[in-house]
Write an enzyme that holds these catalytic residues in place. Sequence first.
Site, PDB file in Angstrom:
ATOM      1  N   GLY A 188       0.714  -1.085  -0.047  1.00  0.00           N
ATOM      2  CA  GLY A 188       0.124   0.022   0.194  1.00  0.00           C
ATOM      3  C   GLY A 188       0.674   1.120   0.066  1.00  0.00           C
ATOM      4  O   GLY A 188       2.013   1.304  -0.214  1.00  0.00           O
TER       5      GLY A 188
ATOM      6  N   GLU B 272      10.231  -2.272   3.602  1.00  0.00           N
ATOM      7  CA  GLU B 272       9.737  -2.156   2.399  1.00  0.00           C
ATOM      8  C   GLU B 272      10.355  -1.551   1.456  1.00  0.00           C
ATOM      9  O   GLU B 272      10.300  -2.228   0.230  1.00  0.00           O
ATOM     10  CB  GLU B 272       8.318  -1.069   2.635  1.00  0.00           C
ATOM     11  CG  GLU B 272       7.275  -1.451   3.724  1.00  0.00           C
ATOM     12  CD  GLU B 272       6.187  -0.634   4.016  1.00  0.00           C
ATOM     13  OE1 GLU B 272       5.052  -1.058   4.463  1.00  0.00           O
ATOM     14  OE2 GLU B 272       6.373   0.590   4.133  1.00  0.00           O
TER      15      GLU B 272
HETATM   16  C1  5RP Z   1       3.292   0.698   6.264  1.00  0.00           C
HETATM   17  C2  5RP Z   1       3.039   1.535   4.784  1.00  0.00           C
HETATM   18  C3  5RP Z   1       1.618   1.319   4.245  1.00  0.00           C
HETATM   19  O1  5RP Z   1       1.612   0.801   3.150  1.00  0.00           O
HETATM   20  C4  5RP Z   1       0.940   2.301   4.360  1.00  0.00           C
HETATM   21  O2  5RP Z   1       1.030   3.305   5.657  1.00  0.00           O
HETATM   22  C5  5RP Z   1      -0.663   2.419   3.857  1.00  0.00           C
HETATM   23  O3  5RP Z   1      -1.077   1.819   4.883  1.00  0.00           O
HETATM   24  P1  5RP Z   1      -2.846   1.332   4.978  1.00  0.00           P
HETATM   25  O4  5RP Z   1      -2.961   0.165   3.771  1.00  0.00           O
HETATM   26  O5  5RP Z   1      -3.444   0.913   6.252  1.00  0.00           O
HETATM   27  O6  5RP Z   1      -3.484   2.775   4.630  1.00  0.00           O
HETATM   28  O7  5RP Z   1       3.878   2.046   4.387  1.00  0.00           O
HETATM   29  O8  5RP Z   1       4.747   1.148   6.686  1.00  0.00           O
END
Ligand code: 5RP
Length: 224
Positions: free
Chosen positions: A82, A103
């Site tokens: 995401g 990530e």
């Molecule tokens: C986690 C991230 C996630 O991809 C980002 O925070 C989006 O999260 P969500 O799908 O809960 O909105 O970078 O470190």
Amino acid sequence: MTQDELKRAVSQAALRHVPRGEIIGVGTGSTVNFFIDVLATIKDEIPAAVSSSARSTERLRAHGFDVVDLNQVDRIPVYVDGADEIDAAGAMIKGGGGALTREKIIAEVADRFVCIVDASKLVQVLGRFPLPVEVVPMARELVRRQLVALGADVQLRAGYLTDNGNEILDAHGLSITSPRELERTINQIPGVVTVGLFARRGADVALIGEAEGVSERTFAQPAI
Ligand code: 5RP
């Protein structure tokens, strides 16, 4: 559609981008949680996963996936994750969930980054969402001063340590008109482990959930 329905819809759409018989890279967050659940429907066709956080590893294992260390893997054809924000060039802010370092490492190895978001994450200019910066704890104040000098209002993510044992500073109020440049600048501050700007290696594809359905955008990655 509710936010959760949009997340489920983009997760379902992401399955079309998952090559069967290959190791998959899996990100972190509430959208990815839906993706992991959907991925479980083709579990027998996925030999193993590489995960970007303890949370995702736990969820993957609960579904019976084999989760392997990145060092055991030569190649990851697809990484699905995401984002907190994504712009028209596929540059992203990530790390709202604190997993930005792992990530970014997996994204670097992956041939293709498939970003799954709902339409609220699409922006013209990155920066409305506070930019996470993972720092070695002893460098916190050094990094904070330099982020302030860049125009940010900086807040320590209180009581939070990453899976790597580091702290996160959230840089508010930046209007990021040159994401690749800012990524390079912040990366160069001693003590910064990772900045949550994914511009040098952005998304190759974004699947965007909207009331009308899931749309797909592809992005050409700039030469490094
Ligand atoms: C986690 C991230 C996630 O991809 C980002 O925070 C989006 O999260 P969500 O799908 O809960 O909105 O970078 O470190």
